[in-house]
Design a protein around this motif. Structure first.
Motif, PDB file in Angstrom:
ATOM      1  N   LYS A 165       0.822  -1.207   0.000  1.00  4.92           N
ATOM      2  CA  LYS A 165       0.000   0.000   0.000  1.00  4.92           C
ATOM      3  C   LYS A 165       0.859   1.261   0.000  1.00  4.92           C
ATOM      4  CE  LYS A 165      -4.315  -1.566   2.144  1.00  4.92           C
ATOM      5  NZ  LYS A 165      -5.201  -1.427   3.341  1.00  4.92           N
ATOM      6  N   GLU A 166       2.003   1.211   0.685  1.00  3.72           N
ATOM      7  CA  GLU A 166       2.870   2.391   0.725  1.00  3.72           C
ATOM      8  C   GLU A 166       3.391   2.737  -0.664  1.00  3.72           C
ATOM      9  OE1 GLU A 166       6.779   4.223   3.010  1.00  3.72           O
ATOM     10  OE2 GLU A 166       6.493   2.049   2.962  1.00  3.72           O
ATOM     11  N   ILE A 167       3.931   1.750  -1.379  1.00 11.07           N
ATOM     12  CA  ILE A 167       4.449   2.055  -2.706  1.00 11.07           C
ATOM     13  C   ILE A 167       3.296   2.335  -3.664  1.00 11.07           C
ATOM     14  CG2 ILE A 167       4.630  -0.372  -3.403  1.00 11.07           C
ATOM     15  CD1 ILE A 167       6.892   2.633  -4.434  1.00 11.07           C
ATOM     16  N   GLY A 168       2.142   1.737  -3.452  1.00 10.81           N
ATOM     17  CA  GLY A 168       0.974   2.047  -4.271  1.00 10.81           C
ATOM     18  C   GLY A 168       0.562   3.500  -4.132  1.00 10.81           C
ATOM     19  N   ARG A 169       0.585   3.999  -2.905  1.00  8.80           N
ATOM     20  CA  ARG A 169       0.253   5.409  -2.671  1.00  8.80           C
ATOM     21  C   ARG A 169       1.280   6.321  -3.333  1.00  8.80           C
ATOM     22  NH1 ARG A 169       2.639   8.713   0.477  1.00  8.80           N
ATOM     23  NH2 ARG A 169       3.697   7.054   1.640  1.00  8.80           N
ATOM     24  N   ILE A 170       2.552   5.947  -3.266  1.00 11.23           N
ATOM     25  CA  ILE A 170       3.612   6.777  -3.839  1.00 11.23           C
ATOM     26  C   ILE A 170       3.458   6.905  -5.352  1.00 11.23           C
ATOM     27  CG2 ILE A 170       6.101   6.873  -4.288  1.00 11.23           C
ATOM     28  CD1 ILE A 170       6.470   5.646  -1.447  1.00 11.23           C
ATOM     29  N   LEU A 224       8.363  16.771 -17.880  1.00 10.03           N
ATOM     30  CA  LEU A 224       7.316  16.093 -17.106  1.00 10.03           C
ATOM     31  C   LEU A 224       7.899  14.907 -16.351  1.00 10.03           C
ATOM     32  CD1 LEU A 224       4.311  15.996 -16.420  1.00 10.03           C
ATOM     33  CD2 LEU A 224       3.950  14.632 -18.489  1.00 10.03           C
ATOM     34  N   ASP A 225       8.776  14.161 -16.989  1.00  9.64           N
ATOM     35  CA  ASP A 225       9.416  13.019 -16.344  1.00  9.64           C
ATOM     36  C   ASP A 225      10.263  13.457 -15.160  1.00  9.64           C
ATOM     37  OD1 ASP A 225      10.248  10.114 -16.362  1.00  9.64           O
ATOM     38  OD2 ASP A 225      12.209  11.038 -16.736  1.00  9.64           O
ATOM     39  N   GLU A 226      10.938  14.590 -15.256  1.00  6.14           N
ATOM     40  CA  GLU A 226      11.780  15.072 -14.160  1.00  6.14           C
ATOM     41  C   GLU A 226      10.951  15.379 -12.917  1.00  6.14           C
ATOM     42  OE1 GLU A 226      15.016  15.139 -13.698  1.00  6.14           O
ATOM     43  OE2 GLU A 226      15.218  14.126 -15.628  1.00  6.14           O
ATOM     44  N   ILE A 227       9.709  15.816 -13.125  1.00 11.16           N
ATOM     45  CA  ILE A 227       8.816  16.025 -11.986  1.00 11.16           C
ATOM     46  C   ILE A 227       8.554  14.691 -11.288  1.00 11.16           C
ATOM     47  CG2 ILE A 227       6.457  16.666 -11.341  1.00 11.16           C
ATOM     48  CD1 ILE A 227       6.575  18.729 -13.646  1.00 11.16           C
ATOM     49  N   GLY A 228       8.265  13.662 -12.082  1.00 14.62           N
ATOM     50  CA  GLY A 228       8.044  12.336 -11.514  1.00 14.62           C
ATOM     51  C   GLY A 228       9.277  11.794 -10.821  1.00 14.62           C
ATOM     52  N   ARG A 229      10.432  11.974 -11.432  1.00 14.06           N
ATOM     53  CA  ARG A 229      11.683  11.488 -10.841  1.00 14.06           C
ATOM     54  C   ARG A 229      11.916  12.117  -9.462  1.00 14.06           C
ATOM     55  NH1 ARG A 229      16.063   9.470 -13.328  1.00 14.06           N
ATOM     56  NH2 ARG A 229      15.341  10.255 -15.363  1.00 14.06           N
ATOM     57  N   ALA A 230      11.721  13.430  -9.386  1.00 10.96           N
ATOM     58  CA  ALA A 230      11.953  14.134  -8.124  1.00 10.96           C
ATOM     59  C   ALA A 230      10.996  13.660  -7.031  1.00 10.96           C
ATOM     60  CB  ALA A 230      11.807  15.633  -8.339  1.00 10.96           C
ATOM     61  N   LEU A 231       9.753  13.413  -7.402  1.00 13.10           N
ATOM     62  CA  LEU A 231       8.771  12.955  -6.417  1.00 13.10           C
ATOM     63  C   LEU A 231       9.097  11.558  -5.906  1.00 13.10           C
ATOM     64  CD1 LEU A 231       5.558  14.305  -8.156  1.00 13.10           C
ATOM     65  CD2 LEU A 231       6.510  15.108  -5.999  1.00 13.10           C
ATOM     66  N   GLU A 256      10.373  10.401  -1.949  1.00 12.73           N
ATOM     67  CA  GLU A 256       9.705   9.362  -1.154  1.00 12.73           C
ATOM     68  C   GLU A 256      10.602   8.156  -0.902  1.00 12.73           C
ATOM     69  OE1 GLU A 256       6.874   9.350   0.312  1.00 12.73           O
ATOM     70  OE2 GLU A 256       5.720  10.991  -0.563  1.00 12.73           O
ATOM     71  N   GLY A 257      11.830   8.187  -1.403  1.00 15.68           N
ATOM     72  CA  GLY A 257      12.729   7.052  -1.224  1.00 15.68           C
ATOM     73  C   GLY A 257      12.382   5.859  -2.076  1.00 15.68           C
ATOM     74  N   ALA A 258      11.702   6.117  -3.203  1.00 14.97           N
ATOM     75  CA  ALA A 258      11.296   5.032  -4.103  1.00 14.97           C
ATOM     76  C   ALA A 258      12.206   4.991  -5.319  1.00 14.97           C
ATOM     77  CB  ALA A 258       9.843   5.229  -4.540  1.00 14.97           C
ATOM     78  N   LEU A 259      12.319   3.806  -5.916  1.00 13.66           N
ATOM     79  CA  LEU A 259      13.132   3.604  -7.109  1.00 13.66           C
ATOM     80  C   LEU A 259      12.237   3.404  -8.322  1.00 13.66           C
ATOM     81  CD1 LEU A 259      15.781   1.037  -5.780  1.00 13.66           C
ATOM     82  CD2 LEU A 259      16.154   3.476  -6.201  1.00 13.66           C
ATOM     83  N   SER A 260      12.553   4.079  -9.416  1.00 11.18           N
ATOM     84  CA  SER A 260      11.831   3.859 -10.665  1.00 11.18           C
ATOM     85  C   SER A 260      11.982   2.403 -11.078  1.00 11.18           C
ATOM     86  CB  SER A 260      12.380   4.770 -11.759  1.00 11.18           C
ATOM     87  OG  SER A 260      12.013   4.310 -13.034  1.00 11.18           O
ATOM     88  N   ALA A 261      10.866   1.702 -11.259  1.00 16.25           N
ATOM     89  CA  ALA A 261      10.924   0.285 -11.620  1.00 16.25           C
ATOM     90  C   ALA A 261      11.435   0.049 -13.035  1.00 16.25           C
ATOM     91  CB  ALA A 261       9.556  -0.366 -11.422  1.00 16.25           C
TER      92      ALA A 261
END
Length: 249
Positions: A13-18, A39-46, A50-55
């Motif tokens: 649920k945590e990564i789903g919310r992110i 637009l992608d850079e906005i996603g990357r920064a977010l 959150e400490g998440a890695l782009s899959a």
């Protein structure tokens, strides 16, 4: 992945919310004149915040943090110098991991002003996903997802891209069960078990039947060429139906 305890569910649920929050923030920031790279850079920064890695980056070395596909591009579009314009269809697909859990979500957005026919396609695309999600539950047939979506598409005069499927997810971006059809498939005999984590992501079109790959090795196009929309959630199968985990919050 099969959810077996509350800690696993909380992690999913945590990564789903992110990923859901990231996609929504990107959509809100999108405007004519912006490049898909911006637009992608906005996603990357977010995701980084959150400490998440782009899959797609961590799993496949994809050249972007998110997939952004515009108009004739229907999936796996590489962020770059393409300028987003009014009346564009823009698909934003965000998948990421955190603490070993993966989630995947996507949606197609219109850049105003748009043609009424594209508004209708997007509205029906989202409904097609919801119809598929309604077929998810413990003990139910996987084929039920595609059958229900197929009936809806046929009734509304749409086609479905038939080589872009849903998939298992959870501990990796793509897991078993692989290639879950979101179109009617007679040979599909598998069943959904309790706790199964999967995506539901039909590609609804006004004439497209197949996805073909561009020379860049990533970007996918409709064959024959036609408008295509995609909406996607990550869900968990329960005795009461589907639990959607890619919800903003």
């Amino acid at each position: 992945m099969t959810i077996t305890n509350q800690d696993e569910l909380d992690g999913l649920k945590e990564i789903g919310r992110i990923v859901a929050n990231t996609m929504q923030a990107m959509a809100k920031a999108m405007e004519p004149g912006m490049t898909t790279r911006e637009l992608d850079e906005i996603g990357r920064a977010l995701l980084e915040r959150e400490g998440a890695l782009s899959a797609p980056q961590s799993t496949y070395d994809f050249p972007g943090a998110t997939c952004i596909s515009v108009n004739e591009e229907i999936a796996h579009g590489i962020p770059g110098d393409r300028v987003i314009a009014a009346d564009d269809l823009v698909n934003i697909d965000v998948s990421a991991s955190k603490n070993g859990y993966f989630a995947d979500t996507g949606a197609t957005y219109r850049v105003a002003p748009v043609r009424p026919s594209l508004d209708r396609l997007c509205r029906d695309g989202r409904q097609a996903m919801q119809i598929g999600i309604a077929q998810v539950g413990s003990g139910r047939p996987l084929a039920g997802i595609g059958r229900a979506i197929g009936k809806f598409a046929e009734r509304r005069g749409y086609t479905l891209i038939r080589n872009l499927a849903s998939h298992g997810i959870g501990r990796a971006l793509h897991e078993e069960p692989a290639e879950i059809p979101t179109w009617p498939a007679r040979g599909e005999k598998r069943r959904i078990h309790r706790g199964l984590v999967l995506t539901v992501e039909p590609f609804l079109s006004r004439g497209g039947l197949w996805a073909t790959e561009a020379d860049d090795g990533w970007t996918l196009y409709s064959e024959p060429r036609a408008p295509v929309v995609q909406y996607e959630h990550t869900v968990v199968a329960t005795d009461r139906g589907a639990m959607v985990v890619t919800l903003p919050g």
